[in-house]
Design an enzyme around this catalytic site. Structure first.
Site, PDB file in Angstrom:
ATOM      1  N   GLY A  73       0.801  -1.219   0.000  1.00 44.76           N
ATOM      2  CA  GLY A  73       0.000   0.000   0.000  1.00 44.76           C
ATOM      3  C   GLY A  73       0.833   1.269   0.000  1.00 44.76           C
ATOM      4  N   GLN A 181      -7.510  -0.877   3.276  1.00 40.45           N
ATOM      5  CA  GLN A 181      -8.338  -1.488   4.325  1.00 40.45           C
ATOM      6  C   GLN A 181      -9.651  -2.048   3.762  1.00 40.45           C
ATOM      7  OE1 GLN A 181      -7.653  -1.975   7.593  1.00 40.45           O
ATOM      8  NE2 GLN A 181      -5.687  -0.917   7.593  1.00 40.45           N
ATOM      9  N   SER A 201      -3.314  -3.774  -0.781  1.00 42.43           N
ATOM     10  CA  SER A 201      -2.204  -4.443  -0.093  1.00 42.43           C
ATOM     11  C   SER A 201      -2.633  -5.841   0.308  1.00 42.43           C
ATOM     12  CB  SER A 201      -1.818  -3.629   1.144  1.00 42.43           C
ATOM     13  OG  SER A 201      -0.733  -4.224   1.791  1.00 42.43           O
ATOM     14  N   HIS A 203      -1.286  -7.866   2.855  1.00 38.05           N
ATOM     15  CA  HIS A 203      -1.151  -8.401   4.222  1.00 38.05           C
ATOM     16  C   HIS A 203      -2.298  -8.051   5.161  1.00 38.05           C
ATOM     17  CE1 HIS A 203       0.451  -4.805   6.545  1.00 38.05           C
ATOM     18  NE2 HIS A 203       0.606  -4.379   5.319  1.00 38.05           N
ATOM     19  N   CYS A 332       3.003   6.368  18.643  1.00 36.76           N
ATOM     20  CA  CYS A 332       4.056   6.126  19.621  1.00 36.76           C
ATOM     21  C   CYS A 332       5.285   5.502  18.965  1.00 36.76           C
ATOM     22  CB  CYS A 332       3.566   5.252  20.760  1.00 36.76           C
ATOM     23  SG  CYS A 332       2.960   3.672  20.231  1.00 36.76           S
TER      24      CYS A 332
HETATM   25  N1  PLP Z   1      -3.032   2.733   3.504  1.00 37.63           N
HETATM   26  C1  PLP Z   1      -3.772   2.335   4.543  1.00 37.63           C
HETATM   27  C2  PLP Z   1      -5.166   2.849   4.694  1.00 37.63           C
HETATM   28  C3  PLP Z   1      -3.240   1.436   5.476  1.00 37.63           C
HETATM   29  O1  PLP Z   1      -3.977   1.043   6.507  1.00 37.63           O
HETATM   30  C4  PLP Z   1      -1.918   0.963   5.296  1.00 37.63           C
HETATM   31  C5  PLP Z   1      -1.290   0.061   6.276  1.00 37.63           C
HETATM   32  O2  PLP Z   1      -1.525   0.126   7.441  1.00 37.63           O
HETATM   33  C6  PLP Z   1      -1.187   1.404   4.182  1.00 37.63           C
HETATM   34  C7  PLP Z   1      -1.773   2.292   3.312  1.00 37.63           C
HETATM   35  C8  PLP Z   1       0.193   0.916   3.923  1.00 37.63           C
HETATM   36  O3  PLP Z   1       0.146  -0.372   3.375  1.00 37.63           O
HETATM   37  P1  PLP Z   1       1.430  -1.341   3.406  1.00 37.63           P
HETATM   38  O4  PLP Z   1       1.585  -1.782   4.814  1.00 37.63           O
HETATM   39  O5  PLP Z   1       1.063  -2.465   2.479  1.00 37.63           O
HETATM   40  O6  PLP Z   1       2.578  -0.555   2.911  1.00 37.63           O
END
Ligand code: PLP
Length: 400
Positions: A73, A181, A201, A203, A332
């Site tokens: 992502g 998400q 994404s 994962h 954090c």
């Molecule tokens: N965009 C959103 C809304 C996300 O929640 C996340 C990951 O937490 C990302 C982008 C980043 O994705 P990635 O972990 O695959 O780089």
């Protein structure tokens, strides 16, 4: 007997589904060829990557040649914004994004400001919904990019992307959505939504980390951000992560097939959790869409609460000791303990923004785990508030 620790941080990442792992395994050891190679090993890998592309395109109603594999992502978000900014800068240098985007967008936008672009933020209301009238009032003839996530990672708000895309297109701006998400959780049809770009994404949907895809509508101009070989139709250099791509497409396929079942199951856990916390823990605020909107406008896995008079980190550590893994809204990890930019954009006062905890449920969680967590939250909150001087002064006043 409940098995500890309990994982309620599925919005951060998910375990790889065993079926996905099984599908990936041969691509590490047997079908290991570089898809760029001109021999049988290469051809076998190309076949796997092509199949994965077809599968993912089919699920979101795109054409296979509109799917570009990425490292996830973050890369998709960076590429969409920077790639469009570079390709369209002759037409204009005005960019609009929501203030609740992931850091991958916010930080890219900040970098582009230093390079001479102007960035404006569309307003969101107290539940995190984009204010469409405000967007209409700030979009200009020189706006080249409008970007809004499909669903927020922290408070779960599902945004009106189709309406946002229509507003963007009226001014000939490119419309991007971050579906990290949402992909695999909501039913997505890129043509119906009308978006030009969409990041995904693996994962977050029980696939491997470090792989994802960017949907790029055919005909859209976009610059590359990774120079290198001829991979991904000359747009994204780097040897394709064949096993990762195979895993992503399998995870997406399973998520799509089981979408309704998982949606109903996970939201039943979440709804039970929200009801119990609201009824049994005093001075809490449910962040994001109101309770009556949760089944339609909040991601099924998401419950985000602020616990008044307590720092989010204190609850997080107490729950960690009780064997429950959750996430706090504060950044954090950066060591700064900044309150969440998402909650501040929703208008929460700093105190409440500091006291937020995100619970994100998954298909492997059970109702027993939810009940155990609520019991532990009650204990932790009571103990921490007993130590809070602010609570002693204000705690008897009803919080609304
Ligand atoms: N965009 C959103 C809304 C996300 O929640 C996340 C990951 O937490 C990302 C982008 C980043 O994705 P990635 O972990 O695959 O780089």
């Amino acid at each position: 007997m409940i098995k500890l620790p309990i994982y309620f941080d599925n919005a951060a990442t998910t375990p790889v589904d065993k079926r996905v792992l099984e599908k990936m395994t041969p691509y590490f050891t047997e079908i290991f060829g570089n898809p760029n190679s001109q021999h049988v090993f290469g051809r076998e890998s190309v076949k796997a990557v092509d199949n994965a592309r077809d599968t993912i395109a089919g699920i979101i109603n795109a054409k296979p040649n509109e799917i570009y594999f990425t490292s996830g992502g973050t890369e998709g978000d960076n590429w969409a914004l920077r790639g469009v900014a570079n390709a369209y800068k002759d037409r204009g240098k005005h960019i609009i994004i929501s203030p609740i985007e992931h850091a991958a967008m916010i930080e890219t936008a900040k970098a582009l400001v230093k390079e001479g672009f102007t960035v404006d933020f569309m307003k969101v209301d107290g539940e995190g919904f984009v204010d469409l009238e405000h967007l209409k009032s700030i979009i200009r003839d020189d706006t080249i990019f409008v970007g809004c996530m499909m669903a927020n990672n922290e408070v779960g708000t599902i945004e009106p992307i189709k309406e946002i895309a229509a507003i963007a297109h009226e001014k000939n701006a490119v419309c991007f959505t971050d579906a990290v998400q949402a992909a695999g959780v909501l039913d997505i049809d890129v043509k119906d939504l009308g978006v030009d770009l969409m990041s995904m994404s693996s994962h977050k949907i029980y696939g491997p980390k470090g792989v994802g895809a960017l949907y790029i509508r055919n005909g859209l101009r976009i610059s590359s951000i990774i120079a290198g070989g001829h991979q991904e139709r000359m747009k994204r250099g780097g040897t394709t992560n064949v096993a990762g791509v195979v895993g992503f497409s399998e995870a997406f396929k399973i998520a799509n097939e089981e979408r309704e079942k998982n949606f109903n199951y996970v939201s039943s856990l979440r709804n039970h959790f929200i009801d119990r916390v609201i009824n049994e823990v005093p001075f809490v605020k449910l962040n994001g869409p109101d309770k009556d909107k949760r089944d339609k406008y909040r991601l099924p896995a998401n419950a985000d609460f602020s616990f008044r008079y307590i720092e989010g980190e204190s609850i997080l550590f107490s729950l960690d000791l009780a064997g429950i893994a959750v996430s706090s809204g504060s950044a954090c990890s950066s060591g700064s303990l900044e309150p969440s930019h998402v909650l501040l954009a929703l208008g929460l006062p700093e105190g409440l923004a500091h006291g937020s905890i995100r619970f994100s449920f998954g298909k492997h969680n059970t109702m027993e785990e939810v009940d155990y967590a609520v019991d532990e939250i009650k204990k932790a909150v009571e103990r921490l508030r007993a130590m809070s001087p602010l609570f002693k002064i204000e705690g008897d006043k009803k919080y609304v």
